[in-house]
Design a protein around this motif. Structure first.
Motif, PDB file in Angstrom:
ATOM      1  N   ARG A 267      12.402  26.736  32.379  1.00  0.00           N
ATOM      2  CA  ARG A 267      11.667  27.516  31.388  1.00  0.00           C
ATOM      3  C   ARG A 267      11.896  26.886  30.027  1.00  0.00           C
ATOM      4  NH1 ARG A 267      13.824  31.947  34.695  1.00  0.00           N
ATOM      5  NH2 ARG A 267      12.074  32.906  35.822  1.00  0.00           N
ATOM      6  N   PRO A 268      10.930  26.993  29.126  1.00  0.00           N
ATOM      7  CA  PRO A 268      11.111  26.380  27.807  1.00  0.00           C
ATOM      8  C   PRO A 268      12.234  27.063  27.047  1.00  0.00           C
ATOM      9  CG  PRO A 268       9.153  27.764  27.853  1.00  0.00           C
ATOM     10  CD  PRO A 268       9.630  27.662  29.258  1.00  0.00           C
ATOM     11  N   PRO A 269      12.912  26.324  26.169  1.00  0.00           N
ATOM     12  CA  PRO A 269      14.069  26.898  25.470  1.00  0.00           C
ATOM     13  C   PRO A 269      13.714  27.948  24.427  1.00  0.00           C
ATOM     14  CG  PRO A 269      13.623  24.683  24.687  1.00  0.00           C
ATOM     15  CD  PRO A 269      12.730  24.901  25.877  1.00  0.00           C
ATOM     16  N   ARG A 270      12.447  27.989  23.973  1.00  0.00           N
ATOM     17  CA  ARG A 270      12.052  28.939  22.938  1.00  0.00           C
ATOM     18  C   ARG A 270      10.737  29.594  23.320  1.00  0.00           C
ATOM     19  NH1 ARG A 270      12.176  25.172  17.680  1.00  0.00           N
ATOM     20  NH2 ARG A 270      10.927  23.900  19.113  1.00  0.00           N
ATOM     21  N   ARG A 271      10.407  30.670  22.599  1.00  0.00           N
ATOM     22  CA  ARG A 271       9.129  31.356  22.803  1.00  0.00           C
ATOM     23  C   ARG A 271       8.557  31.757  21.448  1.00  0.00           C
ATOM     24  NH1 ARG A 271      10.210  35.457  26.819  1.00  0.00           N
ATOM     25  NH2 ARG A 271      12.453  35.204  26.798  1.00  0.00           N
ATOM     26  N   LEU A 272       7.215  31.794  21.365  1.00  0.00           N
ATOM     27  CA  LEU A 272       6.533  32.209  20.146  1.00  0.00           C
ATOM     28  C   LEU A 272       6.311  33.717  20.195  1.00  0.00           C
ATOM     29  CD1 LEU A 272       5.094  30.932  17.580  1.00  0.00           C
ATOM     30  CD2 LEU A 272       2.970  31.241  18.876  1.00  0.00           C
ATOM     31  N   VAL A 273       6.728  34.423  19.146  1.00  0.00           N
ATOM     32  CA  VAL A 273       6.581  35.877  19.093  1.00  0.00           C
ATOM     33  C   VAL A 273       5.988  36.276  17.750  1.00  0.00           C
ATOM     34  CG1 VAL A 273       8.556  36.240  20.628  1.00  0.00           C
ATOM     35  CG2 VAL A 273       8.899  36.274  18.136  1.00  0.00           C
ATOM     36  N   LEU A 274       5.531  37.507  17.696  1.00  0.00           N
ATOM     37  CA  LEU A 274       5.062  38.115  16.452  1.00  0.00           C
ATOM     38  C   LEU A 274       6.172  38.975  15.886  1.00  0.00           C
ATOM     39  CD1 LEU A 274       2.597  38.642  14.525  1.00  0.00           C
ATOM     40  CD2 LEU A 274       2.154  40.673  15.924  1.00  0.00           C
ATOM     41  N   LEU A 275       6.515  38.756  14.629  1.00  0.00           N
ATOM     42  CA  LEU A 275       7.547  39.531  13.948  1.00  0.00           C
ATOM     43  C   LEU A 275       6.913  40.491  12.952  1.00  0.00           C
ATOM     44  CD1 LEU A 275      10.240  36.832  13.021  1.00  0.00           C
ATOM     45  CD2 LEU A 275      10.208  38.330  15.029  1.00  0.00           C
ATOM     46  N   TYR A 346       5.959  39.702  23.296  1.00  0.00           N
ATOM     47  CA  TYR A 346       7.144  39.200  24.009  1.00  0.00           C
ATOM     48  C   TYR A 346       6.875  39.257  25.501  1.00  0.00           C
ATOM     49  CZ  TYR A 346      12.178  38.715  25.071  1.00  0.00           C
ATOM     50  OH  TYR A 346      13.414  38.292  25.526  1.00  0.00           O
ATOM     51  N   GLU A 347       6.761  38.109  26.111  1.00  0.00           N
ATOM     52  CA  GLU A 347       6.506  38.051  27.536  1.00  0.00           C
ATOM     53  C   GLU A 347       7.819  37.795  28.268  1.00  0.00           C
ATOM     54  OE1 GLU A 347       3.508  35.163  28.246  1.00  0.00           O
ATOM     55  OE2 GLU A 347       2.035  36.121  26.923  1.00  0.00           O
ATOM     56  N   PRO A 348       8.385  38.826  28.902  1.00  0.00           N
ATOM     57  CA  PRO A 348       9.676  38.649  29.579  1.00  0.00           C
ATOM     58  C   PRO A 348       9.561  37.674  30.733  1.00  0.00           C
ATOM     59  CG  PRO A 348       8.704  40.769  30.139  1.00  0.00           C
ATOM     60  CD  PRO A 348       7.856  40.187  29.058  1.00  0.00           C
ATOM     61  N   ASP A 349      10.669  36.999  31.015  1.00  0.00           N
ATOM     62  CA  ASP A 349      10.690  36.071  32.135  1.00  0.00           C
ATOM     63  C   ASP A 349      10.554  36.817  33.449  1.00  0.00           C
ATOM     64  OD1 ASP A 349      11.066  33.875  30.473  1.00  0.00           O
ATOM     65  OD2 ASP A 349      13.235  34.156  30.449  1.00  0.00           O
ATOM     66  N   ALA A 350       9.815  36.227  34.356  1.00  0.00           N
ATOM     67  CA  ALA A 350       9.696  36.823  35.687  1.00  0.00           C
ATOM     68  C   ALA A 350      11.061  36.842  36.364  1.00  0.00           C
ATOM     69  CB  ALA A 350       8.698  36.023  36.520  1.00  0.00           C
ATOM     70  N   GLU A 351      11.267  37.835  37.219  1.00  0.00           N
ATOM     71  CA  GLU A 351      12.557  37.932  37.907  1.00  0.00           C
ATOM     72  C   GLU A 351      12.779  36.748  38.831  1.00  0.00           C
ATOM     73  OE1 GLU A 351      12.921  41.649  39.876  1.00  0.00           O
ATOM     74  OE2 GLU A 351      12.756  42.842  38.028  1.00  0.00           O
ATOM     75  N   ARG A 352      11.700  36.235  39.415  1.00  0.00           N
ATOM     76  CA  ARG A 352      11.844  35.093  40.301  1.00  0.00           C
ATOM     77  C   ARG A 352      11.862  33.801  39.496  1.00  0.00           C
ATOM     78  NH1 ARG A 352       7.290  35.759  44.818  1.00  0.00           N
ATOM     79  NH2 ARG A 352       6.059  36.147  42.931  1.00  0.00           N
ATOM     80  N   PRO A 353      12.597  32.773  39.950  1.00  0.00           N
ATOM     81  CA  PRO A 353      12.615  31.495  39.235  1.00  0.00           C
ATOM     82  C   PRO A 353      11.290  30.784  39.370  1.00  0.00           C
ATOM     83  CG  PRO A 353      13.805  31.314  41.311  1.00  0.00           C
ATOM     84  CD  PRO A 353      13.463  32.773  41.132  1.00  0.00           C
ATOM     85  N   PRO A 354      11.044  29.757  38.538  1.00  0.00           N
ATOM     86  CA  PRO A 354       9.808  28.991  38.649  1.00  0.00           C
ATOM     87  C   PRO A 354       9.633  28.441  40.058  1.00  0.00           C
ATOM     88  CG  PRO A 354      10.986  28.402  36.657  1.00  0.00           C
ATOM     89  CD  PRO A 354      11.906  29.277  37.446  1.00  0.00           C
ATOM     90  N   PRO A 355       8.372  28.239  40.516  1.00  0.00           N
ATOM     91  CA  PRO A 355       8.126  27.829  41.888  1.00  0.00           C
ATOM     92  C   PRO A 355       8.775  26.504  42.250  1.00  0.00           C
ATOM     93  CG  PRO A 355       6.129  27.660  40.557  1.00  0.00           C
ATOM     94  CD  PRO A 355       7.124  28.436  39.755  1.00  0.00           C
ATOM     95  N   GLY A 356       8.809  25.567  41.314  1.00  0.00           N
ATOM     96  CA  GLY A 356       9.430  24.286  41.610  1.00  0.00           C
ATOM     97  C   GLY A 356      10.907  24.407  41.857  1.00  0.00           C
ATOM     98  N   ARG A 357      11.573  25.288  41.102  1.00  0.00           N
ATOM     99  CA  ARG A 357      13.005  25.464  41.298  1.00  0.00           C
ATOM    100  C   ARG A 357      13.278  26.128  42.646  1.00  0.00           C
ATOM    101  NH1 ARG A 357      16.291  28.568  36.708  1.00  0.00           N
ATOM    102  NH2 ARG A 357      15.429  26.840  35.514  1.00  0.00           N
ATOM    103  N   THR A 358      12.432  27.077  43.024  1.00  0.00           N
ATOM    104  CA  THR A 358      12.595  27.727  44.326  1.00  0.00           C
ATOM    105  C   THR A 358      12.444  26.718  45.453  1.00  0.00           C
ATOM    106  OG1 THR A 358      11.732  29.803  43.439  1.00  0.00           O
ATOM    107  CG2 THR A 358      11.701  29.539  45.831  1.00  0.00           C
ATOM    108  N   ALA A 359      11.421  25.866  45.361  1.00  0.00           N
ATOM    109  CA  ALA A 359      11.199  24.875  46.406  1.00  0.00           C
ATOM    110  C   ALA A 359      12.346  23.891  46.479  1.00  0.00           C
ATOM    111  CB  ALA A 359       9.887  24.134  46.131  1.00  0.00           C
TER     112      ALA A 359
END
Length: 367
Positions: A267-275, A346-359
């Motif tokens: 996942r990217p280290p940062r996220r863009l949000v509205l303050l 703010y888009e929370p991370d999905a509980e499951r890991p990214p598909p590539g990491r799972t594979a």
């Protein structure tokens, strides 16, 4: 040697105005924003740089250089695209329009020369002719739900869908865009006729507006702006450019390895949000100021605006570990302001890991 805390850092100079040279407002910024939200307004963005790429191999050649899938871009279609460095960091962002026998790329004021230099160095034996078209075409943008009616009344073609492009007799084109606001269209017209077209748009019902109104609706739309909401470390995933400007299943462009690795394995280290800023009557934070949590910088402020409904708000790049309900401040010195993250941004991370990491885990690799 330790790094001084935020209160001990040297004050930053006011960053240069990226919209110098065009009107900031036309007398009533809040009313101009309301027109963009409720009817229509037109803003002069004639300071943007415009490049043109002609030649029979223009689409296949650009496909190898840009992050977007353009090799089979249908005629009279637009999109967005990036140029990345070898580490996948964003160097250039552009709006794209394919019409007639030319692909047009318009980008931030002052960015066109570097982008053109890169394109010209990559021509080699390809049958393409990139050139600077800034002196040829001026950019106006109509924003608001009444955009189609204004275009038609002004005698301009009306693309039926977002990213649709229709050429103009005598040069230029209209490109429908999905942001900012509920509807918008970029109108690129010959500079020699620019004043006539601007008068036609205002006579057709578009209120004259400045860049401050456009920026306010852009922030509300959470559409990032190069070198304002990004820094020299920004990768596309952090600011929402995956999809609008980056096609994940195409390769063959510089930085593609980083794009694919982050999308599939992490996942990217940062996220863009509205303050939301609580600045009161004090000076608001500026672009580039730190966002601080518990005395430690956790991000940077991007575009800061006074929105006609939301009040003072800003885009910001925050560390991904910062929770949505964190107590934060933004700014330096006399312009420090308490801020809160807009939960809808703010888009929370999905509980499951990214598909590539799972594979990879299934194959026995490290996660």
């Amino acid at each position: 040697m330790t790094t001084p805390g935020p209160d001990l850092q040297e004050p930053q100079e006011q960053p240069p105005d990226p919209d110098a040279g065009v009107p900031v407002h036309r007398g009533d910024p809040p009313a101009e924003q309301r027109a963009m939200a409720r009817s229509a307004a037109v803003v002069d963005r004639g300071h943007r740089d415009v490049l043109a790429v002609a030649g029979e191999e223009r689409l296949s050649w650009l496909h190898l250089l840009l992050t977007q899938h353009v090799s089979e871009l249908p005629p009279d279609t637009g999109t967005e695209a990036l140029v990345l460095d070898g580490q996948g960091r964003v160097l250039h962002h552009m709006a794209v329009a394919s019409t007639g026998d030319t692909v047009y790329l318009d980008t931030e004021a002052g960015d066109g020369a570097a982008l053109l230099d890169y394109l010209q160095k990559m021509v080699f034996w390809s049958k393409v002719e990139p050139r600077d078209a800034t002196a040829e075409l001026a950019v106006y943008t109509v924003v608001g739900p009444d955009t189609p009616q204004v275009l038609a009344e002004a005698g301009l073609p009306v693309p039926a869908v977002p990213h649709g492009v229709l050429g103009l007799d005598g040069g230029g084109f209209v490109r429908r865009t999905p942001w900012p606001g509920r509807d918008a269209a970029d109108v690129l017209v010959p500079r020699a006729d620019a004043e006539r077209w601007y008068a036609a748009l205002t006579a057709a019902g578009a209120r004259a507006a400045g860049t401050s109104a456009f920026e306010a609706l852009r922030v509300e739309s959470r559409a990032p702006r190069l070198r304002v909401d990004t820094d020299d470390r920004t990768i596309p995933h952090e600011v929402g450019w995956i999809g609008p400007a980056v096609h994940l299943t195409k390769g063959c462009y510089r930085g593609q390895e980083t794009v694919a690795r982050v999308a599939n394995l992490g996942r990217p280290p940062r996220r863009l949000v509205l303050l939301h800023l609580d600045g009161g009557d004090e000076e608001l934070p500026r672009t580039g100021d730190p966002v601080v949590r518990d005395g430690r910088p956790v991000g940077r402020v991007g575009t800061v605006v006074q929105h006609h409904e939301l009040g003072p708000v800003a885009l910001a790049l925050l560390k991904r570990s910062v929770p949505v309900d964190a107590e934060l401040t933004a700014g330096e010195g006399d312009r420090v302001s308490p801020v809160t993250i807009d939960p809808d941004s703010y888009e929370p991370d999905a509980e499951r890991p990214p598909p590539g990491r799972t594979a990879r885990g299934r194959l026995g690799g490290s996660s």
